[in-house]
Design an enzyme around this catalytic site. Structure first.
Site, PDB file in Angstrom:
ATOM      1  CG  ASN A  10      63.658  22.184  70.474  1.00 58.44           C
ATOM      2  OD1 ASN A  10      63.558  21.173  69.777  1.00 58.44           O
ATOM      3  ND2 ASN A  10      62.796  22.476  71.446  1.00 58.44           N
ATOM      4  CE  LYS A  12      59.762  24.649  70.172  1.00 51.38           C
ATOM      5  NZ  LYS A  12      58.890  25.215  71.153  1.00 51.38           N
ATOM      6  CG  HIS A 102      61.258  21.312  75.447  1.00 53.66           C
ATOM      7  ND1 HIS A 102      59.972  21.793  75.323  1.00 53.66           N
ATOM      8  CD2 HIS A 102      62.060  22.247  74.892  1.00 53.66           C
ATOM      9  CE1 HIS A 102      60.016  22.971  74.710  1.00 53.66           C
ATOM     10  NE2 HIS A 102      61.267  23.270  74.439  1.00 53.66           N
ATOM     11  CD  GLU A 104      57.244  22.638  73.054  1.00 54.93           C
ATOM     12  OE1 GLU A 104      57.867  21.867  72.301  1.00 54.93           O
ATOM     13  OE2 GLU A 104      57.294  23.875  72.931  1.00 54.93           O
ATOM     14  CD  GLU A 174      63.715  26.098  76.666  1.00 56.83           C
ATOM     15  OE1 GLU A 174      64.050  26.727  75.652  1.00 56.83           O
ATOM     16  OE2 GLU A 174      63.029  25.055  76.619  1.00 56.83           O
ATOM     17  N   GLY A 180      57.752  30.157  72.522  1.00 56.77           N
ATOM     18  CA  GLY A 180      56.887  30.209  71.347  1.00 56.77           C
ATOM     19  C   GLY A 180      55.833  31.297  71.413  1.00 56.77           C
ATOM     20  CB  SER A 220      60.438  34.472  72.505  1.00 54.79           C
ATOM     21  OG  SER A 220      59.198  33.780  72.541  1.00 54.79           O
TER      22      SER A 220
HETATM   23  C1  PEP Z   1      62.141  25.988  72.759  1.00 54.13           C
HETATM   24  O1  PEP Z   1      61.606  25.277  71.941  1.00 54.13           O
HETATM   25  O2  PEP Z   1      62.826  25.483  73.647  1.00 54.13           O
HETATM   26  C2  PEP Z   1      61.975  27.444  72.647  1.00 54.13           C
HETATM   27  C3  PEP Z   1      62.616  28.220  73.492  1.00 54.13           C
HETATM   28  O3  PEP Z   1      61.162  27.905  71.646  1.00 54.13           O
HETATM   29  P1  PEP Z   1      61.037  29.441  71.112  1.00 54.13           P
HETATM   30  O4  PEP Z   1      62.440  29.940  70.910  1.00 54.13           O
HETATM   31  O5  PEP Z   1      60.268  29.325  69.848  1.00 54.13           O
HETATM   32  O6  PEP Z   1      60.352  30.208  72.181  1.00 54.13           O
END
Ligand code: PEP
Length: 261
Positions: A10, A12, A102, A104, A174, A180, A220
């Site tokens: 992803n 973003k 997501h 976000e 997630e 992040g 992460s």
């Molecule tokens: C994500 O954007 O869905 C995500 C898991 O980000 P990160 O791997 O940076 O934690």
């Protein structure tokens, strides 16, 4: 039933379309052996809308073993929805996947399970696969309520989707506190919730749906932790944010199976 692991990057809101082309080319070089090993994993790039056409051109032109998709979609088909992008538009660009819900989007755009469910249905109707995100915030995890919270989200986002479609979709677990932040859920944490999601799917949608649905972990994920996470029986892939912007790192994640074969 064997489920092919899906490692999806992803991006973003990062990279313009020129930078995107560069990253896909770098990835293609790094992943050049993967086209012979596709049964072990599938890689997808989930890119900003403005990058889709460029990414498609490189992938199709060079016949790269990569799929691609979008990070969001409208719940409407067409019309006066300024700024929105329909599932039909994404299907025309041959997107394979569309991420919906997501954290976000849930946080900054107040997206509800109901809206996410409507978006997922549009993606399915247009012939693509939704990657439907669920996950708890830190307070819920601290209270020990992660499983009930995530199952309530799962119930909402899957409502009214036929079992044979559930079998083909992707659910990304997630935990919001791990996105992040560098804070990774332990493999056991990931298994606890991914296993509970699969049991829920089995109970409500039946064996075929439960055995077919792919459940990713996201939060992460890096080349250093992907192998242990992927070793969990109910984890069928990863949704990767930050680490997917680095070609070598993402390539190692996609080829996680080499560490165990
Ligand atoms: C994500 O954007 O869905 C995500 C898991 O980000 P990160 O791997 O940076 O934690």
């Amino acid at each position: 039933m064997a489920r092919t692991p899906l490692l999806a990057g992803n991006w973003k809101m990062n990279l313009n379309h020129i930078e995107a082309t560069g990253l896909v080319e770098q990835l293609a070089w790094t992943l050049k052996d993967v086209k012979y090993e596709r049964e072990f994993s599938e890689a997808a790039l989930i890119v900003p809308f403005t990058n889709i056409r460029s990414v498609q051109t490189v992938i199709e032109g060079d016949r790269l073993p990569l799929r691609y998709g979008a990070q969001d979609v409208s719940a409407h088909d067409a019309g006066a929805f300024t700024g929105e992008i329909s599932a039909g538009m994404l299907a025309k660009l041959k997107c394979s996947y569309v991420v919906v819900g997501h954290s976000e989007r849930r946080e900054y755009h107040d997206e509800s399970n109901e809206l996410i469910n409507a978006k997922a249905k549009k993606v399915i109707e247009a012939g693509m696969t939704p990657i439907i995100c669920v996950g708890e915030v830190l307070e819920i995890r601290k209270a020990g309520d992660q499983v009930s919270h995530v199952l309530a989200q799962t119930k909402g986002v899957l409502a009214g989707i036929p079992s044979e479609q559930v079998a083909k979709l992707v659910i990304a677990y997630e935990p919001v506190w791990a996105i992040g932040t560098g804070e990774v859920a332990t493999p056991a944490d990931a298994q606890e919730v991914c296993g509970a999601i699969r049991s829920y799917v089995r109970e409500v949608f039946g064996d075929e749906a439960a055995d077919g649905v792919r459940i990713q972990y996201g939060g992460s994920v890096t080349a250093a932790n992907v192998v242990d996470i992927m070793a969990q029986p109910d984890v069928d892939g990863a949704l990767v944010g930050g680490a997917s912007l680095k070609a070598e790192e993402f390539a190692k994640i996609v080829m996680f199976y080499r560490a165990v074969r």
